[in-house]
Design a protein around this motif. Structure first.
Motif, PDB file in Angstrom:
ATOM      1  N   LYS A  43       0.815  -1.221   0.000  1.00 18.94           N
ATOM      2  CA  LYS A  43       0.000   0.000   0.000  1.00 18.94           C
ATOM      3  C   LYS A  43       0.844   1.265   0.000  1.00 18.94           C
ATOM      4  CE  LYS A  43      -2.087  -1.450   3.716  1.00 18.94           C
ATOM      5  NZ  LYS A  43      -1.207  -0.644   4.498  1.00 18.94           N
TER       6      LYS A  43
ATOM      7  N   GLU B 265      -3.912   5.826   8.698  1.00 21.00           N
ATOM      8  CA  GLU B 265      -4.513   5.426   9.972  1.00 21.00           C
ATOM      9  C   GLU B 265      -3.966   4.054  10.344  1.00 21.00           C
ATOM     10  OE1 GLU B 265      -8.783   5.577   9.775  1.00 21.00           O
ATOM     11  OE2 GLU B 265      -8.812   7.744   9.562  1.00 21.00           O
ATOM     12  N   PRO B 266      -3.705   3.768  11.605  1.00 19.46           N
ATOM     13  CA  PRO B 266      -3.746   4.747  12.692  1.00 19.46           C
ATOM     14  C   PRO B 266      -2.589   5.727  12.564  1.00 19.46           C
ATOM     15  CG  PRO B 266      -2.880   2.646  13.483  1.00 19.46           C
ATOM     16  CD  PRO B 266      -3.326   2.419  12.074  1.00 19.46           C
TER      17      PRO B 266
ATOM     18  N   LEU C 270      -0.627  -0.550  18.459  1.00 21.55           N
ATOM     19  CA  LEU C 270       0.325  -1.428  17.777  1.00 21.55           C
ATOM     20  C   LEU C 270       1.388  -2.007  18.698  1.00 21.55           C
ATOM     21  CD1 LEU C 270       0.854   0.317  14.331  1.00 21.55           C
ATOM     22  CD2 LEU C 270      -0.856  -1.354  15.018  1.00 21.55           C
TER      23      LEU C 270
ATOM     24  N   ARG D  45      -9.554   7.631  14.284  1.00 19.13           N
ATOM     25  CA  ARG D  45     -10.235   7.968  13.028  1.00 19.13           C
ATOM     26  C   ARG D  45     -11.087   9.231  13.173  1.00 19.13           C
ATOM     27  NH1 ARG D  45     -11.788   2.687  11.589  1.00 19.13           N
ATOM     28  NH2 ARG D  45      -9.742   2.739  10.597  1.00 19.13           N
TER      29      ARG D  45
ATOM     30  N   ASP E 162      -3.745   5.793   3.623  1.00 18.89           N
ATOM     31  CA  ASP E 162      -3.365   4.401   3.869  1.00 18.89           C
ATOM     32  C   ASP E 162      -4.250   3.874   5.006  1.00 18.89           C
ATOM     33  OD1 ASP E 162      -1.874   2.047   4.232  1.00 18.89           O
ATOM     34  OD2 ASP E 162       0.018   3.085   3.844  1.00 18.89           O
ATOM     35  N   ARG E 163      -5.188   3.014   4.677  1.00 16.70           N
ATOM     36  CA  ARG E 163      -6.147   2.384   5.599  1.00 16.70           C
ATOM     37  C   ARG E 163      -7.252   3.325   6.086  1.00 16.70           C
ATOM     38  NH1 ARG E 163      -4.657  -2.621   6.586  1.00 16.70           N
ATOM     39  NH2 ARG E 163      -2.474  -3.202   6.741  1.00 16.70           N
TER      40      ARG E 163
ATOM     41  N   TYR F 187     -10.016  -6.253  10.154  1.00 13.87           N
ATOM     42  CA  TYR F 187      -9.154  -6.718  11.252  1.00 13.87           C
ATOM     43  C   TYR F 187      -9.942  -6.914  12.554  1.00 13.87           C
ATOM     44  CZ  TYR F 187      -4.760  -5.961   8.696  1.00 13.87           C
ATOM     45  OH  TYR F 187      -3.732  -6.039   7.798  1.00 13.87           O
ATOM     46  N   GLN F 188     -10.728  -5.904  12.957  1.00 15.14           N
ATOM     47  CA  GLN F 188     -11.430  -6.040  14.234  1.00 15.14           C
ATOM     48  C   GLN F 188     -12.758  -6.782  14.068  1.00 15.14           C
ATOM     49  OE1 GLN F 188      -9.689  -2.841  13.717  1.00 15.14           O
ATOM     50  NE2 GLN F 188      -8.205  -4.070  14.832  1.00 15.14           N
TER      51      GLN F 188
ATOM     52  N   LEU G 143      -0.476  -6.626  15.344  1.00 15.60           N
ATOM     53  CA  LEU G 143      -1.316  -7.251  14.323  1.00 15.60           C
ATOM     54  C   LEU G 143      -0.491  -8.165  13.417  1.00 15.60           C
ATOM     55  CD1 LEU G 143      -4.332  -6.480  14.352  1.00 15.60           C
ATOM     56  CD2 LEU G 143      -2.952  -4.659  15.300  1.00 15.60           C
ATOM     57  N   GLU G 144       0.687  -7.683  13.060  1.00 17.81           N
ATOM     58  CA  GLU G 144       1.537  -8.482  12.162  1.00 17.81           C
ATOM     59  C   GLU G 144       1.952  -9.786  12.818  1.00 17.81           C
ATOM     60  OE1 GLU G 144       3.401  -4.628   9.818  1.00 17.81           O
ATOM     61  OE2 GLU G 144       4.500  -5.556  11.442  1.00 17.81           O
TER      62      GLU G 144
HETATM   63  P1  TYD Z   1      -0.115  -0.090   8.845  1.00 21.95           P
HETATM   64  O1  TYD Z   1       0.084   1.343   9.153  1.00 21.95           O
HETATM   65  O2  TYD Z   1      -0.512  -0.439   7.476  1.00 21.95           O
HETATM   66  O3  TYD Z   1       1.172  -0.915   9.282  1.00 21.95           O
HETATM   67  P2  TYD Z   1       2.697  -0.709   8.902  1.00 21.95           P
HETATM   68  O4  TYD Z   1       2.956   0.762   8.785  1.00 21.95           O
HETATM   69  O5  TYD Z   1       3.388  -1.357  10.058  1.00 21.95           O
HETATM   70  O6  TYD Z   1       2.848  -1.447   7.597  1.00 21.95           O
HETATM   71  O7  TYD Z   1      -1.206  -0.675   9.833  1.00 21.95           O
HETATM   72  C1  TYD Z   1      -0.912  -0.956  11.127  1.00 21.95           C
HETATM   73  C2  TYD Z   1      -1.708  -2.134  11.622  1.00 21.95           C
HETATM   74  O8  TYD Z   1      -2.960  -1.697  12.159  1.00 21.95           O
HETATM   75  C3  TYD Z   1      -2.031  -3.166  10.585  1.00 21.95           C
HETATM   76  O9  TYD Z   1      -1.589  -4.430  11.062  1.00 21.95           O
HETATM   77  C4  TYD Z   1      -3.537  -3.173  10.492  1.00 21.95           C
HETATM   78  C5  TYD Z   1      -3.979  -2.585  11.771  1.00 21.95           C
HETATM   79  N1  TYD Z   1      -5.264  -1.856  11.720  1.00 21.95           N
HETATM   80  C6  TYD Z   1      -6.385  -2.407  12.315  1.00 21.95           C
HETATM   81  O10 TYD Z   1      -6.333  -3.511  12.853  1.00 21.95           O
HETATM   82  N2  TYD Z   1      -7.557  -1.698  12.312  1.00 21.95           N
HETATM   83  C7  TYD Z   1      -7.668  -0.475  11.733  1.00 21.95           C
HETATM   84  O11 TYD Z   1      -8.759   0.152  11.752  1.00 21.95           O
HETATM   85  C8  TYD Z   1      -6.498   0.088  11.107  1.00 21.95           C
HETATM   86  C9  TYD Z   1      -6.567   1.432  10.471  1.00 21.95           C
HETATM   87  C10 TYD Z   1      -5.316  -0.642  11.132  1.00 21.95           C
END
Ligand code: TYD
Length: 206
Positions: free
Chosen positions: A16, A39-40, A54, A73, A94-95, A103-104, A155-156
Motif C-alpha cells: 500500500k 490510519e492509525p 500497535l 479515526r 493508507d487504511r 481486522y477487528q 497485528l503483524e
Molecule cells: P499499517 O500502518 O498499514 O502498518 P505498517 O505501517 O506497520 O505497515 O497498519 C498498522 C496495523 O494496524 C495493521 O496491522 C492493520 C492494523 N489496523 C487495524 O487492525 N484496524 C484499523 O482500523 C487500522 C486502520 C489498522
C-alpha cells in the motif's frame, strides 16, 4: 465537498505505501494538491493512539481496541481529512474503515456490522470516492514482511489464520461495494498496479 478521497486497503506487506507514494507523485506532477496520510496515525493524537494499539504490551480487549482505532479515526477525519477535502484537495489515505471491519470485525470476535457502525459514527459517515484493495496471498505478504526485518507490531504478529480471515474479509467488502472498489493483484509489478490506479483516479477527476 469538492476534493477526492482515495483510500488504500490490504493486508500487512501488500504494498500500500509504495502505491500511495507513486500515486502522490503522479498527482503532484499533474498539479494537484495532495494530502497523503494514514490510519492509525495522521495526527499527533493519532500517533499516540497508534503507539498504544500497535505496541502496547498488555492485553487489549477487542472492544477497547476497536474504540481506539475509531477514536484515532474521529480525530483524523475531523481535523485533517475533511478540511482538505473541503479545500478541494486529493486525499490519499493508507487504511480506513474497511481495515477496522477486516481486522477487528472479522479477524476477531466482534461482528463486521457493529464495527462499521462505530466507525461511521466516529467519522459522521464520510465514505471514500475510491478504495484500492491490494490483494495479496498472506504467505507472500508474510515473506515480504520477514524480508524487511523490522519489529512486528501486534497485528503483524498474529497467526497466518488471522491474516487469511482478514484477506477474505477485504475481498467480501469489495464484492459488496463494487462501485467504490478497485481490486488489484498485489503480486503484479508495482508499476503495473500504479497504472491501473491512475486510470481509475483519472476517470474520477474528470
Ligand atoms: P499499517 O500502518 O498499514 O502498518 P505498517 O505501517 O506497520 O505497515 O497498519 C498498522 C496495523 O494496524 C495493521 O496491522 C492493520 C492494523 N489496523 C487495524 O487492525 N484496524 C484499523 O482500523 C487500522 C486502520 C489498522
Amino acid at each position: 465537498m469538492s476534493g477526492l478521497f482515495v483510500t488504500l486497503e490490504g493486508g500487512d506487506g501488500s504494498g500500500k505505501s509504495t502505491q500511495a507514494a507513486l500515486l502522490e507523485r503522479w498527482l503532484v506532477d499533474a498539479g494537484h494538491t495532495v494530502l497523503r496520510t494514514r490510519e492509525p496515525g495522521g495526527t499527533a493524537f493519532g500517533e499516540e493512539v497508534r503507539e498504544i494499539v500497535l505496541h502496547s504490551r498488555g492485553f487489549i480487549t477487542p472492544r477497547a481496541e476497536a474504540l481506539l482505532y475509531a477514536a484515532d479515526r474521529a480525530q483524523h477525519i475531523a481535523t485533517k481529512v475533511r478540511p482538505a477535502l473541503e479545500r478541494g484537495e486529493v486525499v490519499i489515505q493508507d487504511r480506513y474503515i474497511d481495515s477496522s471491519v477486516a481486522y477487528q470485525g472479522s479477524g476477531r470476535v466482534l461482528g463486521p456490522d457493529e464495527i462499521r457502525a462505530v466507525s461511521e459514527w466516529a467519522t459522521e459517515g464520510l465514505s471514500p470516492d475510491l478504495t484500492v484493495l491490494i490483494d495479496l496471498d498472506e504467505t507472500a505478504a508474510r515473506a515480504r514482511l520477514d524480508g524487511d526485518q523490522k519489529r512486528f507490531d501486534r497485528l503483524e504478529a498474529e497467526k497466518d489464520d488471522f491474516h487469511r480471515r482478514v484477506r477474505a474479509s477485504f475481498l467480501a467488502i469489495a464484492e459488496a461495494e463494487p462501485a467504490r472498489f478497485l481490486v488489484v493483484d498485489g503480486a503484479l509489478p508495482p508499476e503495473v498496479i500504479a497504472e491501473s490506479v491512475r486510470a481509475r483516479v483519472e476517470a474520477l477527476l474528470g
